[in-house]
Scaffold this motif. Structure first.
Motif, mmCIF file in Angstrom:
data_model
loop_
_atom_site.group_PDB
_atom_site.id
_atom_site.type_symbol
_atom_site.label_atom_id
_atom_site.label_comp_id
_atom_site.label_asym_id
_atom_site.label_seq_id
_atom_site.Cartn_x
_atom_site.Cartn_y
_atom_site.Cartn_z
ATOM 1 N N CYS A 71 0.862 -1.193 0.000
ATOM 2 C CA CYS A 71 0.000 0.000 0.000
ATOM 3 C C CYS A 71 0.904 1.250 0.000
ATOM 4 C CB CYS A 71 -0.881 -0.003 1.247
ATOM 5 S SG CYS A 71 -1.837 1.495 1.446
ATOM 6 N N TYR A 84 0.205 3.743 2.895
ATOM 7 C CA TYR A 84 0.646 3.271 4.212
ATOM 8 C C TYR A 84 2.148 3.511 4.417
ATOM 9 C CZ TYR A 84 1.364 0.187 8.205
ATOM 10 O OH TYR A 84 1.700 -0.305 9.438
ATOM 11 N N CYS A 107 -2.315 5.053 5.648
ATOM 12 C CA CYS A 107 -3.452 4.651 4.809
ATOM 13 C C CYS A 107 -4.754 4.904 5.558
ATOM 14 C CB CYS A 107 -3.323 3.168 4.467
ATOM 15 S SG CYS A 107 -4.744 2.506 3.591
ATOM 16 N N CYS A 137 -8.399 -1.827 3.383
ATOM 17 C CA CYS A 137 -7.466 -1.628 2.260
ATOM 18 C C CYS A 137 -7.076 -2.990 1.677
ATOM 19 C CB CYS A 137 -6.224 -0.902 2.771
ATOM 20 S SG CYS A 137 -4.978 -0.697 1.519
ATOM 21 N N HIS A 161 -0.069 -3.980 4.099
ATOM 22 C CA HIS A 161 0.546 -3.054 5.053
ATOM 23 C C HIS A 161 1.768 -3.690 5.709
ATOM 24 C CE1 HIS A 161 -3.236 -0.300 5.582
ATOM 25 N NE2 HIS A 161 -2.849 -0.431 4.335
HETATM 26 ZN ZN LIG Z 1 -3.608 0.700 2.700
#
Ligand SMILES: [Zn+2]
Length: 211
Positions: free
Chosen positions: A53, A56, A63, A68, A72
């Motif tokens: 991500c 993140y 994030c 999501c 992460h």
């Molecule tokens: Zn994320």
């Protein structure tokens, strides 16, 4: 006589112990100093099992997306994200194929915060499906191409003239989660200098005003 010898032996032992301690302390200090001077070198491999991500790993607030779908957890791409997002002065990017929007976004964000971003890519990839070159150019980032039927096949980045990222990795989704790829990340001054020199050479060679 025996007591005297024993005392003398004890004296020698204490002195030797103290001497050893001093030598060890000096050794630790020297070792620490030389470690600090050692170049940072790391190798990362792809594919990652999940796409990292970008928010993140690079945004101040992280994030904010609920549930999501991106990773992460630290992986190879997250390390690349962090290197690019922490550029301060310059990013010289020389990559054959650039279709990854997340990595392109990091170049655009760097450009917007005043980092001098220069990009060299292959002329035949500029109009390929998903190419991000038009986005870079529309943001005012200078992009130069080889203008040759041979490939501009490099995949390296020099950040702040201090860090080299080099390997087989094109900036594509397929390279992130599909292909077997490698990237070496190094602060070795000799390597950084050589790659930066080559970037400058190509940048001049591919100057559209000189053709
Ligand atoms: Zn994320």
């Amino acid at each position: 006589m025996k007591v005297h010898d024993a005392l003398r032996f004890a004296g020698y032992t204490i002195a030797l112990g103290a001497f050893t301690e001093i030598i060890y302390t000096i050794y630790k200090k020297i070792a620490k100093k030389s470690n600090a001077k050692k170049d940072m070198t790391e190798v990362i491999f792809f594919p990652d099992s999940k796409v990292a991500c970008v928010d993140y790993f690079t945004k101040v607030n992280g994030c904010v997306t609920r549930e999501c779908r991106f990773s992460h957890k630290e992986n190879s791409l997250s390390k690349l994200f962090m290197k690019l997002s922490r550029s301060i002065k310059s990013m010289d990017v020389c990559v054959f194929v650039m279709t990854c929007t997340d990595l392109t976004d990091l170049l655009i964000q760097a450009h917007r915060r005043g980092v001098c971003v220069r990009v060299i890519t292959d002329c035949e990839q500029v109009d390929a499906t998903g190419s991000q070159v038009w986005r870079l150019r529309s943001e005012g980032i200078a992009v130069r191409t080889d203008g040759s039927s041979f490939f501009m096949h490099h995949k390296f980045v020099v950040i702040d003239e201090k860090t080299l990222i080099n390997g087989s990795f094109n900036w594509t989704r397929q390279a992130i989660t599909g292909n077997q790829e490698n990237l070496l990340i190094s602060d070795n001054p000799m390597l950084v200098k050589e790659y930066h020199k080559q970037f400058e050479h190509l940048w001049t060679l591919y100057d559209p005003r000189s053709t």
